[in-house]
Write a protein that holds these residues in place. Structure first.
Motif, PDB file in Angstrom:
ATOM      1  N   ASP A   1     -26.309  37.055  -1.478  1.00  0.00           N
ATOM      2  CA  ASP A   1     -26.559  36.635  -2.863  1.00  0.00           C
ATOM      3  C   ASP A   1     -25.408  35.841  -3.474  1.00  0.00           C
ATOM      4  N   GLN A   2     -24.703  35.087  -2.662  1.00  0.00           N
ATOM      5  CA  GLN A   2     -23.665  34.185  -3.158  1.00  0.00           C
ATOM      6  C   GLN A   2     -23.547  33.010  -2.191  1.00  0.00           C
ATOM      7  N   TRP A   3     -23.066  31.889  -2.726  1.00  0.00           N
ATOM      8  CA  TRP A   3     -22.923  30.715  -1.877  1.00  0.00           C
ATOM      9  C   TRP A   3     -21.752  30.921  -0.916  1.00  0.00           C
ATOM     10  N   ILE A   4     -22.012  30.632   0.350  1.00  0.00           N
ATOM     11  CA  ILE A   4     -20.963  30.722   1.361  1.00  0.00           C
ATOM     12  C   ILE A   4     -20.924  29.417   2.150  1.00  0.00           C
ATOM     13  N   GLU A   5     -19.816  29.185   2.814  1.00  0.00           N
ATOM     14  CA  GLU A   5     -19.646  27.979   3.624  1.00  0.00           C
ATOM     15  C   GLU A   5     -19.552  28.353   5.100  1.00  0.00           C
ATOM     16  N   ILE A   6     -20.329  27.648   5.913  1.00  0.00           N
ATOM     17  CA  ILE A   6     -20.298  27.838   7.363  1.00  0.00           C
ATOM     18  C   ILE A   6     -19.958  26.490   8.001  1.00  0.00           C
ATOM     19  N   LYS A   7     -18.844  26.429   8.687  1.00  0.00           N
ATOM     20  CA  LYS A   7     -18.412  25.175   9.278  1.00  0.00           C
ATOM     21  C   LYS A   7     -19.298  24.794  10.460  1.00  0.00           C
ATOM     22  N   ALA A   8     -19.787  23.547  10.437  1.00  0.00           N
ATOM     23  CA  ALA A   8     -20.579  23.033  11.554  1.00  0.00           C
ATOM     24  C   ALA A   8     -19.681  22.403  12.613  1.00  0.00           C
ATOM     25  N   GLY A   9     -18.690  21.612  12.176  1.00  0.00           N
ATOM     26  CA  GLY A   9     -17.799  20.953  13.125  1.00  0.00           C
ATOM     27  C   GLY A   9     -16.896  19.961  12.433  1.00  0.00           C
ATOM     28  N   GLU A  10     -16.190  19.195  13.256  1.00  0.00           N
ATOM     29  CA  GLU A  10     -15.229  18.217  12.755  1.00  0.00           C
ATOM     30  C   GLU A  10     -15.470  16.857  13.397  1.00  0.00           C
ATOM     31  N   VAL A  11     -14.940  15.819  12.725  1.00  0.00           N
ATOM     32  CA  VAL A  11     -14.959  14.469  13.279  1.00  0.00           C
ATOM     33  C   VAL A  11     -13.704  13.748  12.817  1.00  0.00           C
ATOM     34  N   SER A  12     -13.112  12.991  13.706  1.00  0.00           N
ATOM     35  CA  SER A  12     -11.940  12.187  13.364  1.00  0.00           C
ATOM     36  C   SER A  12     -12.350  10.732  13.216  1.00  0.00           C
ATOM     37  N   THR A  13     -12.050  10.148  12.048  1.00  0.00           N
ATOM     38  CA  THR A  13     -12.397   8.744  11.853  1.00  0.00           C
ATOM     39  C   THR A  13     -11.376   7.814  12.490  1.00  0.00           C
ATOM     40  N   SER A  14     -10.335   8.367  13.098  1.00  0.00           N
ATOM     41  CA  SER A  14      -9.475   7.551  13.953  1.00  0.00           C
ATOM     42  C   SER A  14     -10.195   7.259  15.260  1.00  0.00           C
ATOM     43  N   GLU A  15     -11.008   8.201  15.703  1.00  0.00           N
ATOM     44  CA  GLU A  15     -11.745   8.067  16.964  1.00  0.00           C
ATOM     45  C   GLU A  15     -13.133   7.473  16.751  1.00  0.00           C
ATOM     46  N   TYR A  16     -13.799   7.889  15.669  1.00  0.00           N
ATOM     47  CA  TYR A  16     -15.154   7.416  15.379  1.00  0.00           C
ATOM     48  C   TYR A  16     -15.144   6.711  14.032  1.00  0.00           C
ATOM     49  N   LYS A  17     -15.098   5.395  14.050  1.00  0.00           N
ATOM     50  CA  LYS A  17     -15.003   4.612  12.816  1.00  0.00           C
ATOM     51  C   LYS A  17     -16.369   4.255  12.226  1.00  0.00           C
ATOM     52  N   GLU A  18     -17.411   4.335  13.044  1.00  0.00           N
ATOM     53  CA  GLU A  18     -18.761   3.992  12.577  1.00  0.00           C
ATOM     54  C   GLU A  18     -19.772   4.738  13.422  1.00  0.00           C
ATOM     55  N   GLY A  19     -21.032   4.535  13.089  1.00  0.00           N
ATOM     56  CA  GLY A  19     -22.093   5.259  13.782  1.00  0.00           C
ATOM     57  C   GLY A  19     -22.493   6.495  13.002  1.00  0.00           C
ATOM     58  N   GLN A  20     -23.518   7.176  13.479  1.00  0.00           N
ATOM     59  CA  GLN A  20     -24.034   8.340  12.773  1.00  0.00           C
ATOM     60  C   GLN A  20     -23.603   9.644  13.420  1.00  0.00           C
ATOM     61  N   MET A  21     -23.251  10.585  12.579  1.00  0.00           N
ATOM     62  CA  MET A  21     -22.999  11.952  13.000  1.00  0.00           C
ATOM     63  C   MET A  21     -24.179  12.808  12.554  1.00  0.00           C
ATOM     64  N   GLU A  22     -24.673  13.645  13.449  1.00  0.00           N
ATOM     65  CA  GLU A  22     -25.730  14.586  13.079  1.00  0.00           C
ATOM     66  C   GLU A  22     -25.128  15.971  12.906  1.00  0.00           C
ATOM     67  N   VAL A  23     -25.499  16.634  11.832  1.00  0.00           N
ATOM     68  CA  VAL A  23     -25.124  18.032  11.624  1.00  0.00           C
ATOM     69  C   VAL A  23     -26.385  18.864  11.823  1.00  0.00           C
ATOM     70  N   PHE A  24     -26.225  20.066  12.361  1.00  0.00           N
ATOM     71  CA  PHE A  24     -27.421  20.860  12.626  1.00  0.00           C
ATOM     72  C   PHE A  24     -27.152  22.358  12.518  1.00  0.00           C
ATOM     73  N   MET A  25     -28.248  23.070  12.287  1.00  0.00           N
ATOM     74  CA  MET A  25     -28.279  24.531  12.253  1.00  0.00           C
ATOM     75  C   MET A  25     -29.618  24.935  12.855  1.00  0.00           C
ATOM     76  N   TYR A  26     -29.602  25.805  13.854  1.00  0.00           N
ATOM     77  CA  TYR A  26     -30.886  26.201  14.441  1.00  0.00           C
ATOM     78  C   TYR A  26     -30.818  27.591  15.066  1.00  0.00           C
ATOM     79  N   GLU A  27     -31.984  28.199  15.154  1.00  0.00           N
ATOM     80  CA  GLU A  27     -32.166  29.471  15.845  1.00  0.00           C
ATOM     81  C   GLU A  27     -33.631  29.535  16.248  1.00  0.00           C
ATOM     82  N   HIS A  28     -33.887  29.472  17.548  1.00  0.00           N
ATOM     83  CA  HIS A  28     -35.244  29.276  18.048  1.00  0.00           C
ATOM     84  C   HIS A  28     -35.840  30.503  18.730  1.00  0.00           C
ATOM     85  N   SER A  29     -35.293  31.678  18.524  1.00  0.00           N
ATOM     86  CA  SER A  29     -35.858  32.863  19.175  1.00  0.00           C
ATOM     87  C   SER A  29     -37.190  33.238  18.514  1.00  0.00           C
ATOM     88  N   ASP A  30     -37.954  34.083  19.204  1.00  0.00           N
ATOM     89  CA  ASP A  30     -39.318  34.373  18.768  1.00  0.00           C
ATOM     90  C   ASP A  30     -39.374  35.595  17.849  1.00  0.00           C
TER      91      ASP A  30
END
Length: 213
Positions: free
Chosen positions: A163-192
């Motif tokens: 019942d409160q906002w929390i932060e969950i880190k997805a990952g990091e990116v360095s713009t020294s290495e990746y200056k352009e293009g798209q980054m995808e962020v994701f969250m998933y859980e596919h169990s039945d």
């Protein structure tokens, strides 16, 4: 505004502003306080801001701009409108999970809008309702970088505060290495098994050593 370090691509970014009073051709000195407070873009699906100390770009991607499996099924998800922040009267759409087995949330971001030579972190902003259930299995969080590199990890949401906002880190990116293009962020859980009670506000993309809290 002190100094001559102009926010990266701010004029181009502001062309997508939702406010008719904010134009890319307004002198930065008149815009700077507003940029630090944040400017909504693309029908309130994104908020652009500038970190005051470093003058680096930051972004909040809201839930409505994401691809969410079954989000068009009212038995699985519902869209709720809430204030962006307690002190902010602006309303944004958030996605509340009612009941799904297949949890899959994905969003893409153009890295060319991020400040150069900076390590950024992508952080999911979510709320877990005390009435929720089905989080015994850890959820996968991660990022896919422009060259296809995928970085992901599992997080046990059952142990997180409720019942409160929390932060969950997805990952990091360095713009020294990746200056352009798209980054995808994701969250998933596919169990039945069924899951319920998660509210997705969106994803923050900010410099790793963020100062302007």
């Amino acid at each position: 505004m002190e100094g001559q370090c102009y926010p990266h691509e701010y004029q181009s970014i502001l062309r997508g502003s939702d406010s008719p009073a904010i134009h890319a051709n307004i002198p930065l000195e008149k815009l700077y306080d507003q940029l630090c407070a944040g400017v909504f873009l693309n029908n309130r699906t994104v908020k652009y801001s500038v970190e005051k100390e470093s003058q680096k770009n930051c972004f909040m991607m809201y839930a409505r701009g994401f691809s969410i499996a079954c989000s068009d099924d009212p038995s699985c998800w519902k869209w709720v409108t809430e204030k962006d922040a307690p002190s902010d009267g602006v309303l944004v759409e958030m996605a509340e999970l009612l009941k799904v087995r297949w949890l899959d949330v994905r969003g893409k971001f153009d890295l060319s809008n991020l400040s150069p030579a900076t390590t950024y972190e992508a952080v999911f902003v979510i709320k877990l309702k005390s009435s929720g259930y089905g989080w015994e299995v850890p959820v996968n969080f991660g990022v896919t970088l422009p060259d296809g590199t995928k970085k992901e990890h599992k997080v046990n949401l059952k142990e997180k505060p409720k019942d409160q906002w929390i932060e969950i880190k997805a990952g990091e990116v360095s713009t020294s290495e990746y200056k352009e293009g798209q980054m995808e962020v994701f969250m998933y859980e596919h169990s039945d098994h069924w899951k319920s009670g998660l509210v997705l506000k969106g994803v923050l993309i900010r410099p790793k050593n963020y100062i302007n809290k």
